[in-house]
Scaffold this active site. Sequence first.
Site, mmCIF file in Angstrom:
data_model
loop_
_atom_site.group_PDB
_atom_site.id
_atom_site.type_symbol
_atom_site.label_atom_id
_atom_site.label_comp_id
_atom_site.label_asym_id
_atom_site.label_seq_id
_atom_site.Cartn_x
_atom_site.Cartn_y
_atom_site.Cartn_z
ATOM 1 C CD GLU A 258 11.318 41.686 8.917
ATOM 2 O OE1 GLU A 258 10.833 41.440 7.800
ATOM 3 O OE2 GLU A 258 10.659 41.631 9.971
ATOM 4 C CB CYS A 297 10.371 40.119 4.950
ATOM 5 S SG CYS A 297 9.321 39.647 6.344
#
Length: 517
Positions: A258, A297
């Site tokens: 990620e 994020c």
Amino acid sequence: MAMTALLPNFVCGRWQTGTGAGSTLLDPVLGTALVRVDATGLDLQDTFDFARRQGSAALQALTYRERAALLAQVCQLLQTHRAAYDAIATANCGTVKNDSAVDIDGALFTLGQYAKWGAALGDARALRDGEPVRLAKEAFLAQHVQVPRPGLALFINAFNFPAWGLWEKAAPALLSGMAVVVKPATATAWLTQRMVQDVVDAGILPAGALSIVCGSSAGLLDALESFDVVSFTGSAETAAVVRSHPALARHAVRANIEADSLNSALALPDATPGTPAFDLLVREVVREMTVKSGQKCTAIRRILVPEAVYGAAAEAIAAKLAKVSTGNPRNESVRMGALVSRTQFDAVQQGVAQLAQAAGILHDGRTQPLVDADPAVAACVAPVLLGTRDADGAQAVHDTEVFGPVATLLAYRDVPHALALARRGQGSLVASLYGDDAALLGASALALAASHGRVHVVTPDVAQAHTGHGNVMPQSLHGGPGRAGGGAELGGLRALDFYHQRSAVQASPPVLAALGL
């Protein structure tokens, strides 16, 4: 001045301190030293061997139901230490209570969910994957199965979620029967280390099932072997280093990444000023810019609105941002705390300067004084909203993620143009849509699905029910293609796929029945 305490690592079934001076963790508001972390001198090969040989083996001797029961015990234990975790988060992460809860309570909720889902898997030690398929005219079939991998799960985590970042990965890994070795980001490692310490001290998990290495990650990837998995959360630059590491290439180590994500919030043409959909967009943008000081994020980085709405949107968002008080989270009047470090503070300031070359500044909270915080010491940045009507020409906006309370408002001509702008993020974790036209919302959601791991649709009828653009729910997929890393986490029991090996058993019906699935 006395040296701060050195937090021990838990490896090979025992607590061990590094042999170096270590890195000092600081209070990002006060600048004071808190604790030190160090992994110098640890035998990582022995650490990993112990985790595989002892931890994974012991976990895989249990059924899914038994492993789920362990997760439930871990969750209950962590609940009893909730106040201590909140205090650590305030000191080490600089977060206000509501933001600490996003991390800590999010971790506990995820653990609880996987404990419940795992219990429903029953007393099996492998998972049935679909129905048997006939391979020949005679009674010869293929049954696909998923079995736990015999290696370990290495987690290299980011600084923004020291609690949730551990348990959203560890819950499905432990439920799958894989031992966990976690390397938290150094700047905020204290909370992760304390949670691991509490679980270890309680003796809930088998020896080797949970290990923690704090400090430098040097050598961690070197120790990986063929049946191990590695999950990385962080920058795209570091992700590229992980992907290209010789151990991953040589042993075909399974990796989940990620990385960066330029997430979008898109107001469809019917979300005009005065409508509930417009108000929902404004509210969600402000929330996503300020929760955890924008250090998520999944936070909104680009706000896409019709050209005719641009001025009203800029005014409405700026008006709400002007009410956000920034400073010391210990002051009850403060709504938004600090970034995690002065290093991150400098990075955000540089990022704003870079974006300002392509877009104007519509609201600059940095002109307001901080509350109970010294601007020369504290890593506090108030919200900054930028904007441009020339979204096509503002390339930096589509390339640069500023990991803080910063977002850019962009005008679009029509829906195809808006969708094209969202896709210029080159792959993102999430996009959110705002409007009240179900047909247009549905078509737009499918148009964005290929470039986004999650599409969050907010309509007036779910104003009080939707879970939030940036909230990662364990029931839904977390991950995204392209720039976002190409990874996939959570999604309910889909998360177990990463920790299992799929195999096809080809045999007669009596043999397949004997598998006990």
